[in-house]
Scaffold this active site. Structure first.
Site, PDB file in Angstrom:
ATOM      1  N   HIS A   1       1.016  -0.989   0.004  1.00 53.53           N
ATOM      2  CA  HIS A   1      -0.305   0.041  -0.252  1.00 53.53           C
ATOM      3  C   HIS A   1       0.844   1.590  -0.434  1.00 53.53           C
ATOM      4  O   HIS A   1       1.108   1.013   1.358  1.00 53.53           O
ATOM      5  CB  HIS A   1      -1.007  -0.169   1.365  1.00 53.53           C
ATOM      6  CG  HIS A   1      -1.790   1.562   1.398  1.00 53.53           C
ATOM      7  ND1 HIS A   1      -2.617   1.615   0.406  1.00 53.53           N
ATOM      8  CD2 HIS A   1      -1.795   2.240   2.349  1.00 53.53           C
ATOM      9  CE1 HIS A   1      -3.209   2.168   0.455  1.00 53.53           C
ATOM     10  NE2 HIS A   1      -2.975   3.159   2.125  1.00 53.53           N
TER      11      HIS A   1
ATOM     12  N   LYS B   1      -1.720  11.221   0.432  1.00 58.81           N
ATOM     13  CA  LYS B   1      -0.568  10.360   0.110  1.00 58.81           C
ATOM     14  C   LYS B   1      -1.193  10.438  -1.432  1.00 58.81           C
ATOM     15  O   LYS B   1      -0.079  10.731  -2.576  1.00 58.81           O
ATOM     16  CB  LYS B   1       0.271   8.681  -0.269  1.00 58.81           C
ATOM     17  CG  LYS B   1       0.485   8.250   1.500  1.00 58.81           C
ATOM     18  CD  LYS B   1       1.106   7.023   1.443  1.00 58.81           C
ATOM     19  CE  LYS B   1      -0.581   5.802   1.541  1.00 58.81           C
ATOM     20  NZ  LYS B   1      -2.029   6.007   2.261  1.00 58.81           N
TER      21      LYS B   1
END
Length: 317
Positions: A140, A161
């Site tokens: 991830h 992110k």
């Protein structure tokens, strides 16, 4: 599927299949190395790795047709093809004889022809198989190409992110993958990251949904794969947490046995993390070129203190 279809290799390498009656889609390549059956042509099969792609070049062809009788060649082909090798590639445009082709079909071994030199086609096949058969994991995170440096951005879900990746794209950098990154170990020194085919070029932005980076920002904003050179781990800012302020100590994360330089960056409202990541990428490149700003500052401070101490000593009678 743990392997590469032989039909895929044929297509990518531009090989000509001389035994079309054999279904090359059903043959799966599982070994990244290849073999030139030199000793095997003489009948020596100890330690023979039959899973490898077999290649015959100019030397082997000359040996078969100048040093062997027809009966010996038949026996040689029988022994080789009965090993159930995945295929046999003839280089430099050499065409198989009818005897060779008949025996190959008998044992279900495809005969392939390449017009390239032996060393050239060997290098291309090894590179292709090493990439597609390399160990792989999915993690991830987000992978972005920043000034040519592959930056893997990790952190807990919801920390931002994808938003940072979007900001980096707007600043001229290229997205490789958002949310899930597939990482392959090409060698002990190289990791290659890419996006799963189904999510390639897409970014998930909370509150907006899914966007297509390639469509919105153009083909220059995306990249299919990238070497992973460094890792950025995003962590929420906490008053009582200590973060590295000098950078004299190198930290690493281990992925598939390879160590990747890792930098922990605190995230708080008002911090432009995209600019920080750009600076981290440039600083990492400087380190790879032999210059370390933290070490340079440490040396300056140490030299200044030494000079001051020497001056105080000289003034004492």
């Amino acid at each position: 599927m743990d392997g590469v279809r032989l039909s895929t290799l044929i297509e990518k390498m531009g090989l000509k299949n001389m035994t079309e009656s054999i279904n090359t889609r059903e043959i799966i390549l599982t070994h990244p190395d290849i073999n030139r059956p030199a000793l095997q042509l003489t009948g020596y099969y100890n330690h023979f790795e039959k899973r490898r792609v077999q290649i015959i070049g100019n030397v082997e062809q000359n040996y078969l047709h100048t040093m062997m009788t027809h009966e010996q060649r038949v026996e040689c082909y029988e022994k080789l093809f009965s090993q159930k090798i995945p295929c046999l590639i003839l280089c430099r445009g050499y065409m198989p004889t009818k005897t060779m082709a008949d025996i190959a079909v008998k044992y279900g071994v495809p005969l392939l022809v390449s017009n390239k030199a032996t060393s050239e086609i060997m290098a291309e096949i090894i590179r292709f198989l090493n990439y597609h058969l390399a160990p792989m994991i999915s993690i991830h995170g987000v992978l972005v190409d920043v000034y040519g440096e592959g930056v893997l951005i990790k952190g807990e879900s919801g920390i931002g992110k994808s938003e940072i990746a979007l900001e980096l794209i707007k600043r001229g950098h290229r997205l490789v993958s958002d949310d899930v990154v597939e990482i392959k170990k090409i060698s002990d020194d190289e990791l290659i990251g890419s996006a799963p085919e189904i999510t390639r070029y897409f970014i998930e932005l909370r509150g907006i949904g899914i966007i297509d980076a390639k469509t919105l920002f153009g083909v220059g904003s995306v990249k299919d794969n990238q070497t992973i050179d460094m890792e950025i781990f995003l962590e929420k800012w906490k008053q009582d947490t200590e973060f590295d302020r000098m950078g004299t100590k190198d930290n690493y994360d281990t992925i598939l046995g390879n160590q990747i330089p890792c930098y922990k960056i605190p995230v708080s409202p008002g911090r432009n993390v995209a600019i920080i990541i750009e600076s981290a990428a440039i600083n990492h490149r400087q380190k790879m070129m032999g210059y370390n700003a933290a070490v340079e500052l440490y040396n300056r401070v140490t030299n200044r203190m030494m000079r001051q101490n020497d001056g105080e000593t000289e003034g004492i009678i």
